[in-house]
Enzyme design. Sequence first.
Site, PDB file in Angstrom:
ATOM      1  N   LYS A  54     -36.710 -20.222 -25.840  1.00 41.88           N
ATOM      2  CA  LYS A  54     -36.904 -20.334 -24.391  1.00 41.88           C
ATOM      3  C   LYS A  54     -38.141 -21.174 -24.089  1.00 41.88           C
ATOM      4  O   LYS A  54     -38.121 -22.051 -23.215  1.00 41.88           O
ATOM      5  CB  LYS A  54     -37.041 -18.946 -23.757  1.00 41.88           C
ATOM      6  CG  LYS A  54     -35.695 -18.230 -23.629  1.00 41.88           C
ATOM      7  CD  LYS A  54     -35.828 -16.757 -23.289  1.00 41.88           C
ATOM      8  CE  LYS A  54     -34.448 -16.089 -23.348  1.00 41.88           C
ATOM      9  NZ  LYS A  54     -34.508 -14.629 -23.281  1.00 41.88           N
ATOM     10  N   GLN A  98     -38.912 -10.158 -22.266  1.00 41.24           N
ATOM     11  CA  GLN A  98     -37.813 -10.106 -23.232  1.00 41.24           C
ATOM     12  C   GLN A  98     -37.420  -8.655 -23.524  1.00 41.24           C
ATOM     13  O   GLN A  98     -38.274  -7.832 -23.875  1.00 41.24           O
ATOM     14  CB  GLN A  98     -38.239 -10.828 -24.522  1.00 41.24           C
ATOM     15  CG  GLN A  98     -37.150 -10.924 -25.559  1.00 41.24           C
ATOM     16  CD  GLN A  98     -35.972 -11.796 -25.119  1.00 41.24           C
ATOM     17  OE1 GLN A  98     -36.158 -12.881 -24.570  1.00 41.24           O
ATOM     18  NE2 GLN A  98     -34.761 -11.326 -25.348  1.00 41.24           N
ATOM     19  N   ASP A 121     -34.646 -13.612 -14.317  1.00 39.87           N
ATOM     20  CA  ASP A 121     -33.568 -12.967 -15.071  1.00 39.87           C
ATOM     21  C   ASP A 121     -32.586 -12.260 -14.129  1.00 39.87           C
ATOM     22  O   ASP A 121     -31.490 -11.890 -14.544  1.00 39.87           O
ATOM     23  CB  ASP A 121     -34.173 -11.915 -16.018  1.00 39.87           C
ATOM     24  CG  ASP A 121     -34.069 -12.317 -17.482  1.00 39.87           C
ATOM     25  OD1 ASP A 121     -33.262 -13.215 -17.788  1.00 39.87           O
ATOM     26  OD2 ASP A 121     -34.786 -11.726 -18.302  1.00 39.87           O
TER      27      ASP A 121
END
Length: 296
Positions: A54, A98, A121
């Site tokens: 990422k 994460q 997200d």
Amino acid sequence: MTAEIIDGKAFAAGLRARVGQAAGLFQSVANRAAGLAVVLVGEDPASAVYVRSKGKATLEAGMASFEHRLPAGTPQEELVALVHRLNADPAVDGILVQLPLPPHIDENAIIAAIDPDKDVDGFHPINAGRLATGLPGFVPCTPLGCLMLLKDRLGDLSGLDAVVIGRSNIVGKPMAQLLIRESCTVTVAHSRTRDLPALVRRADIVVAAVGRPEMVKGDWIKPGATVIDVGINRVPAAEPGKTRLVGDVDFAGASQLAGAITPVPGGVGPMTIAVLLRNALVAAHRHAGVELTERL
Ligand code: NDP
């Protein structure tokens, strides 16, 4: 019929190129780069790989990447404090923590601590609510990537019968919401569903997000249907000691009947990071009050 293979890798590369272009334009107008912060707690090897890729993809798109790696034993309050600092940092447009987090940390509390307008997200309950009520917000990256592939192949989805297998907050539920928004008739299946094969046989669109290798059998697929396989499962390969990746759908069997199908790997997988970059750039435009002219 032999299905057309939906090349998610190529689509994702195109999206990343468009994001890169738009990121350059953003920088020239806003006098700063769009910024994405990624937080990793602990040393889970798979998570470390995701975070690394990422960060790399963020830089490649011409955006600023802020990586925060914390030890596995980090107390929850410390993580919340970091999220609050990132919320307040004007250089940070998007925040991604994460998952999974170590067991002593309440994931819901961390997600709730993220500013919903930096929640690229799309996991914050406010963004889930916005999606469900048709308000603009951030949509989780994987299902949004699936929708992009579907619309690219099918155009207007209105009136199509869709079956989403899986009801997680990350994939299944937001996928179902997106398909409802596109005027599909949506059935959401899960582990208690009775007669899944019969439901799948009726579907023009099948999205499998289960996490069970090749569970969806080829002969369940309606001829001509579009099959999106979200599953990523590692199974033993023919060669002793080696492994390979398979999806939730029996690819060989389903390819005989489907009109189009995503492979694993190379289908949905590459879309997730591309959509994450897209979401971060959208966030940057909103924060800076800059109009996004590129269609992403
Ligand atoms: P979860 O484990 O959170 O959810 C799985 C869902 O599948 C649950 O809703 C479960 O039902 C349902 N399920 C389990 N067994 C059956 C069954 N026999 N029949 C029907 N439904 C069943 O997984 P995720 O949604 O997080 O992920 C799903 C898959 O997608 C995984 O393989 C994951 O690795 C992959 N994935 C890939 C991504 C990418 O490509 N970038 C990103 C995210 C996920 P119930 O709710 O009743 O338990």
